[in-house]
Enzyme design. Structure first.
Site, short mmCIF file in Angstrom:
data_model
loop_
_atom_site.label_atom_id
_atom_site.label_comp_id
_atom_site.label_asym_id
_atom_site.label_seq_id
_atom_site.Cartn_x
_atom_site.Cartn_y
_atom_site.Cartn_z
N ASP A 1 -3.48 -10.77 -1.68
CA ASP A 1 -3.90 -10.18 -0.40
C ASP A 1 -5.38 -9.80 -0.50
O ASP A 1 -5.89 -9.51 -1.58
CB ASP A 1 -3.05 -8.92 -0.17
CG ASP A 1 -3.15 -8.37 1.24
OD1 ASP A 1 -2.24 -8.64 2.03
OD2 ASP A 1 -4.14 -7.67 1.54
N ASP B 1 -4.83 -12.53 4.42
CA ASP B 1 -5.97 -11.94 5.12
C ASP B 1 -7.30 -12.24 4.41
O ASP B 1 -8.34 -11.71 4.80
CB ASP B 1 -5.79 -10.42 5.36
CG ASP B 1 -5.20 -9.69 4.18
OD1 ASP B 1 -5.05 -10.30 3.10
OD2 ASP B 1 -4.88 -8.49 4.32
N HIS C 1 -6.65 -7.12 0.38
CA HIS C 1 -6.74 -5.70 0.02
C HIS C 1 -6.11 -5.46 -1.36
O HIS C 1 -5.15 -6.14 -1.73
CB HIS C 1 -6.00 -4.85 1.06
CG HIS C 1 -6.52 -4.99 2.46
ND1 HIS C 1 -6.05 -5.94 3.34
CD2 HIS C 1 -7.49 -4.29 3.12
CE1 HIS C 1 -6.69 -5.82 4.49
NE2 HIS C 1 -7.58 -4.85 4.39
N HIS D 1 0.81 -1.23 0.00
CA HIS D 1 0.00 0.00 0.00
C HIS D 1 0.84 1.28 0.00
O HIS D 1 0.27 2.36 -0.17
CB HIS D 1 -0.93 0.05 1.22
CG HIS D 1 -1.97 -1.02 1.23
ND1 HIS D 1 -2.84 -1.23 0.19
CD2 HIS D 1 -2.28 -1.96 2.17
CE1 HIS D 1 -3.64 -2.25 0.49
NE2 HIS D 1 -3.32 -2.71 1.68
ZN ZN Z 1 -4.30 -6.98 3.28
#
Ligand code: ZN
Length: 384
Positions: A172, A261, A174, A134
């Site tokens: 992931d 996750d 995200h 990120h």
């Molecule tokens: Zn994540």
């Protein structure tokens, strides 16, 4: 037979954003201990490599000089000027004294992984502390200070020279926004992110229509899935899209962010994968990643991430992971297993399935897969 390196140092534990922060540094140490206890470092095909912090030249491949200086300041006893402008001093990214060194060490680990593979020393190298996808050019975000994944890719592109092709596969929960952004207008780097839809989850981006721009049009790919997506639907979508794209792109190197996750017990997200589904996804990547740089990522249940990453490392080695966790480590993972019983490496439990959510997850995946095929496949000469 494949060979693999595990990039590890106890100093990875220094990436610690505070006692109440969800990113627990212990998960990397536990991963190392579990991989070792499972015997995966024996037999001559695996090695442990210790990284050193990356220098400014590497950090500057992706990050702005003023941001690098802002991250460095606290460790030298200077205040960060206008920290919020750099995404620092927030709940997600608090300012901690050693953050420059800790983040630079993670980058050093991922660049070392890239070099080990580029030098032909191993066919795969895994930095479980990495995958901080990120971080932006001049802004920390989502627990990520420096974007080790983007830096490793930029390093491979520079070292590999003209014509080298790199695929980035991010599983992931995200969206891999920082990595996508760093290569959005390039066609030598194909970025693919499979994630929980940004409608429900940080960072909010990663829609199917984000396909890259200019020269890079068609070389950024996003597969936003519904909350509650489970193994079967996730795997179906992955096989429909990611396999054909990697096969058409024929990358020289695959960099994968292996955040876990997506797991049903993860406290920060709403996906429903098990370790069996996760390992099956990694098994889809493995044969397409002859030269493979693997990174960690999210995964906030400390009883899940080390098991999932141990299973992933076994795939990098083409080795059999044991069915049960060795006695010396078992107590760390006993949450779904009674005292005295053997603890399986895969999940002992299973997610509760809600029929309505299962239907929605399937419908969303079908729509998204169709749309990605329509928007992206023509750029790769693949018939939808
Ligand atoms: Zn994540």
């Amino acid at each position: 037979m494949r060979s693999a390196a595990l990039v590890y140092t106890p100093r990875f534990a220094s990436y610690d954003l505070g006692p109440s922060h969800p990113l627990r540094p212990q998960r990397v140490k536990r991963t190392y201990e579990l991989i070792r206890a499972c015997g995966l470092l024996e037999g001559g095909r695996a090695r442990v490599e210790r990284p050193a912090p990356a220098g400014d030249d590497l950090l500057a491949l992706v990050h702005a000089p003023e941001y690098i200086e802002a991250v460095r300041a606290p460790g030298e006893g200077r205040p960060v000027r206008r920290p919020f402008g750099f995404g620092l001093g927030t709940v997600d990214n608090p300012i901690v004294g050693n953050m420059f060194e800790a983040a630079a060490l993670v980058v050093g680990g991922s660049v070392l992984a890239a070099d080990l593979v580029m030098d032909g020393k191993v066919s795969a190298a895994f930095n479980p502390s990495g995958g901080l996808h990120h971080a932006h050019r001049a802004r920390a975000a989502g627990f990520c200070i420096f974007n080790d994944a983007a830096i490793a890719i930029a390093h491979i592109a520079n070292r590999g020279g003209e014509g080298v092709r790199i695929a980035y596969v991010d599983i992931d929960a995200h969206h891999g926004d920082g990595v996508q952004e760093a290569f959005y207008d390039r066609r030598d780097v194909l970025t693919i992110s499979v994630h929980e839809s940004g409608r429900y989850l940080f960072p909010g981006t990663g829609g199917v229509d984000e396909i890259g721009e200019g020269e890079g049009e068609g070389f950024s790919v996003n597969l936003p899935l519904s909350p509650h997506t489970g193994d079967e639907v996730y795997l179906w979508a992955f096989r429909e899209v990611v396999g054909p794209l990697l096969d058409a792109f024929e990358p020289d190197f695959v960099v994968s962010q292996l955040g876990v996750d997506t797991h049903y017990r993860d406290p920060l997200t709403h996906m429903c994968l098990t370790t069996r589904g996760y390992a099956a996804v990694v098994a889809e990547i493995a044969p397409r990643a002859e030269r493979w740089i693997a990174l960690g990522g999210g995964g906030y249940d400390i009883t899940v991430a080390p098991r999932a990453w141990t299973l992933a490392f076994a795939h990098m080695l083409e080795a059999e992971a044991p069915e049960h966790i060795p006695e010396s480590q078992a107590d760390h993972y006993r949450c779904e297993v009674g005292a005295g019983e053997p603890v399986p490496l895969h999940d002992a439990g299973a997610p509760a399935v809600d029929e309505d959510w299962a239907r929605i997850a399937r419908e969303v995946a079908e729509e998204v897969v169709e749309e990605v095929k329509r928007l992206v496949f023509p750029h790769h000469g693949i018939r939808a």
